[in-house]
Every structure is written in C-alpha cells, then in structure tokens.
Design a protein around this motif. Structure first.
Motif, PDB file in Angstrom:
ATOM      1  N   PRO A  28     -35.563  74.552   3.568  1.00 21.39           N
ATOM      2  CA  PRO A  28     -34.644  75.666   3.283  1.00 21.39           C
ATOM      3  C   PRO A  28     -33.372  75.202   2.588  1.00 21.39           C
ATOM      4  CG  PRO A  28     -35.538  75.888   5.491  1.00 21.39           C
ATOM      5  CD  PRO A  28     -35.995  74.537   4.978  1.00 21.39           C
ATOM      6  N   GLY A  29     -32.986  75.966   1.565  1.00 17.57           N
ATOM      7  CA  GLY A  29     -31.779  75.655   0.811  1.00 17.57           C
ATOM      8  C   GLY A  29     -32.014  74.838  -0.431  1.00 17.57           C
ATOM      9  N   THR A  30     -33.269  74.379  -0.650  1.00 17.65           N
ATOM     10  CA  THR A  30     -33.577  73.593  -1.844  1.00 17.65           C
ATOM     11  C   THR A  30     -34.267  74.469  -2.883  1.00 17.65           C
ATOM     12  OG1 THR A  30     -35.687  72.837  -0.913  1.00 17.65           O
ATOM     13  CG2 THR A  30     -33.743  71.477  -0.494  1.00 17.65           C
ATOM     14  N   PRO A  31     -34.227  74.089  -4.166  1.00 18.28           N
ATOM     15  CA  PRO A  31     -34.687  74.978  -5.243  1.00 18.28           C
ATOM     16  C   PRO A  31     -36.132  75.438  -5.141  1.00 18.28           C
ATOM     17  CG  PRO A  31     -33.340  73.227  -6.155  1.00 18.28           C
ATOM     18  CD  PRO A  31     -33.548  72.889  -4.714  1.00 18.28           C
ATOM     19  N   GLY A  67     -40.484  67.122  -1.322  1.00 18.19           N
ATOM     20  CA  GLY A  67     -40.462  68.508  -1.782  1.00 18.19           C
ATOM     21  C   GLY A  67     -39.087  69.033  -2.122  1.00 18.19           C
ATOM     22  N   ASP A  68     -38.041  68.314  -1.737  1.00 17.36           N
ATOM     23  CA  ASP A  68     -36.680  68.807  -1.940  1.00 17.36           C
ATOM     24  C   ASP A  68     -36.114  68.512  -3.325  1.00 17.36           C
ATOM     25  OD1 ASP A  68     -36.739  69.771   0.606  1.00 17.36           O
ATOM     26  OD2 ASP A  68     -35.409  68.273   1.468  1.00 17.36           O
ATOM     27  N   ARG A  69     -36.977  68.111  -4.278  1.00 18.19           N
ATOM     28  CA  ARG A  69     -36.482  67.836  -5.619  1.00 18.19           C
ATOM     29  C   ARG A  69     -35.829  69.063  -6.240  1.00 18.19           C
ATOM     30  NH1 ARG A  69     -41.007  70.363  -5.082  1.00 18.19           N
ATOM     31  NH2 ARG A  69     -42.294  70.940  -6.861  1.00 18.19           N
ATOM     32  N   PRO A  70     -34.874  68.901  -7.154  1.00 15.32           N
ATOM     33  CA  PRO A  70     -34.169  67.661  -7.486  1.00 15.32           C
ATOM     34  C   PRO A  70     -33.252  67.241  -6.329  1.00 15.32           C
ATOM     35  CG  PRO A  70     -33.142  69.503  -8.621  1.00 15.32           C
ATOM     36  CD  PRO A  70     -34.369  70.048  -7.943  1.00 15.32           C
ATOM     37  N   TYR A  71     -33.164  65.940  -6.100  1.00 18.34           N
ATOM     38  CA  TYR A  71     -32.548  65.437  -4.881  1.00 18.34           C
ATOM     39  C   TYR A  71     -31.027  65.369  -4.959  1.00 18.34           C
ATOM     40  CZ  TYR A  71     -37.417  64.106  -4.528  1.00 18.34           C
ATOM     41  OH  TYR A  71     -38.790  64.137  -4.528  1.00 18.34           O
ATOM     42  N   LEU A  72     -30.422  65.429  -3.773  1.00 16.59           N
ATOM     43  CA  LEU A  72     -28.972  65.356  -3.647  1.00 16.59           C
ATOM     44  C   LEU A  72     -28.556  64.065  -2.953  1.00 16.59           C
ATOM     45  CD1 LEU A  72     -27.778  68.885  -2.404  1.00 16.59           C
ATOM     46  CD2 LEU A  72     -27.292  67.819  -4.614  1.00 16.59           C
ATOM     47  N   THR A  73     -27.369  63.595  -3.288  1.00 15.15           N
ATOM     48  CA  THR A  73     -26.724  62.495  -2.579  1.00 15.15           C
ATOM     49  C   THR A  73     -25.252  62.865  -2.401  1.00 15.15           C
ATOM     50  OG1 THR A  73     -28.166  60.907  -3.717  1.00 15.15           O
ATOM     51  CG2 THR A  73     -26.249  60.031  -2.568  1.00 15.15           C
TER      52      THR A  73
END
Length: 269
Positions: A28-31, A67-73
């Motif tokens: 949840p919250g990912t594109p 599955g959360d691509r594109p990834y955050l840091t």
C-alpha cells in the motif's frame, strides 16, 4: 573468535545455502499497489510460496519487496508496517532460517529484521549510486550504529558492493571495495549479481572474488537458474534465487513447484 565462514555456516546450517525469495506484491502506498491485493491475500500467497520452497528443499528463505518499484530511500512507515504484518504472519510457518530486505533502505531493513526475528538481511550499507531510482548514499557508520542501538547485532548483514540498475560513484574495483568493507564494517558477507534482477554475475568474476577472499562468504545475489547454477555455485557460498523459480519465469507470479525442484536438483545434485 569464529571466522566469517564459521558464522555463515552457523547461520544457515549448510556451507552453500540455496535461499528462495518470498516476493511481496506492491505494498500500500506504492505506484503499482492494487486495491484488490489485500494484506490477507499477500499473506496467503507467501504462505503458499514458503510451503513450496521448503518442500522442495530450500535451505533458507528471504522476504523481498521488489513489487514496490520504483524504490525509495528511505521508505515510508506504511511500507514498514505492511511488510512487518505480512512477514510476521508468514514466518510462523517457516521452519528454515529466514531473512529480509527492504528496498532500498538499510535502516528499515534492520528494523524489520529485528521485529520479525530474521537471522540475516540483504541490503546496501555503503557507497553512493546514481541510476533508475535516483540517488542513494549509504553511510555505514550510521547504519551499523543504528543496528547496535536497536539490539540487532545478531542479525547477519550480507551486503552489495556493486550498483543495481544504476552506476556506483565509487570507481574502485569490486575487489578493493570488498577488501575495505571486510576490514572496516561488521558485515557477514557479500552479494554479487547481474546488472538487475534476473541477470547472473559472470562465472569468472565470482570465481576470482572467491579465490581472492576465501575467508569471506560470497553469495550469488541474482540470476541463478537451473541451467547455470551448477557452474556458478561451486565458486560461491550460497545463492539467492527468485525469478527463475516463478511460474513462467515471471517475478510477480507465485513459485512454481516443478521449477523450484529442478533448481534444487541442479544446485545440490
């Protein structure tokens, strides 16, 4: 004092563990998150994968959020919360060592590992990178101090030294970075793979690394397949596999039992 290789064997119970990925769907919250993919469905899917992998003879499992691509840091708290909920439910049915990795956030990875009881993590802890997912800069002093502060010193950290879908701004060779990393960071071992998920490292590269660093666990981080693992694994101290054991070889699908069994046969004989 136990060597890195001794601790590697203690972690996995075998000298060359075959480690299967438990890939979550987009959280949840990912594109790419799908409203129909509830946390309950995520848990059901991964429980099924965990059973198939353990039945096939995998030595360890690792949770992953590709599955959360594109990834955050760094990632947000909603990612950590969902990850921990899913992994905690699934871990109750895992009877082999398991680990985790939260892309691309070593602090979140260690926090999750502590929360779910993971024995090991795969993550970045050093270096600066530019690429598809923007800029990442990892400070090992901060990361390992955080690990100690939360009481997670028993979590074994396997780390990358090469870019994933990007370019490393450190121009030293892999050998030089690994040598410095082992001397200056409390890592458990190193992960080497191809340029992105599903691509293998060059056999000669892995062989050279292992020849130069016989005392450092080297794990193949991507690209292992039934048709190449027999050549790659003798030069390494383990392999993490995901894409090639999925139905139709598609990362987002569930694990295919026949593919998983074929991989184990090729890896272990």
């Amino acid at each position: 004092m136990p060597s890195l290789m001794d601790k590697h064997l203690e972690t996995f119970g075998v000298p060359r563990p075959v480690i299967g990925c438990l890939h979550m769907q987009a959280l949840p919250g990912t594109p790419f998150a799908d409203d129909g993919m509830t946390l309950e469905e995520q848990i059901r899917r991964l429980r099924q994968d965990a059973r198939v992998l353990q039945d096939a003879g995998f030595d360890a499992l690792v949770f992953a959020n590709e599955g959360d691509r594109p990834y955050l840091t760094p990632v947000g708290p909603e990612t950590v919360a969902s990850y921990v909920r899913i992994a905690t439910e699934v871990a109750s049915e895992i009877h082999v060592p398991f680990g985790c990795g939260v892309l691309i956030d070593p602090i979140a990875t260690l926090a999750v590992a502590k929360a779910i009881g993971a024995k090991f993590v795969r993550t970045y802890v050093s270096g600066s990178y530019e690429g598809l997912f923007g800029s990442q800069k990892f400070n090992p002093g901060e990361i390992f101090r955080y690990q100690h502060r939360i009481g997670a010193d028993d979590v074994r950290v396997y780390t990358y030294f090469e870019a994933h879908a990007g370019t490393c701004l450190d121009t030293r060779s892999s050998e030089d970075m690994l040598e410095a990393g082992v001397a200056n960071m409390p890592i458990a071992g190193a992960l080497f793979g191809g340029a992105h998920a599903g691509l293998p490292p060059e056999e000669s590269h892995i062989a050279h690394l292992k020849e130069r660093f016989p005392e450092v666990p080297i794990i193949i981080g991507s690209g292992g397949r039934a048709d190449n693992i027999g050549d790659l694994l003798p030069h390494a101290d383990g392999v993490i596999v995901g894409t090639s054991i999925k139905r139709d070889g598609v990362l987002w699908n569930n694990v295919d039992a026949s593919r998983a069994q074929a991989f184990i046969k090729a890896a272990k004989g």
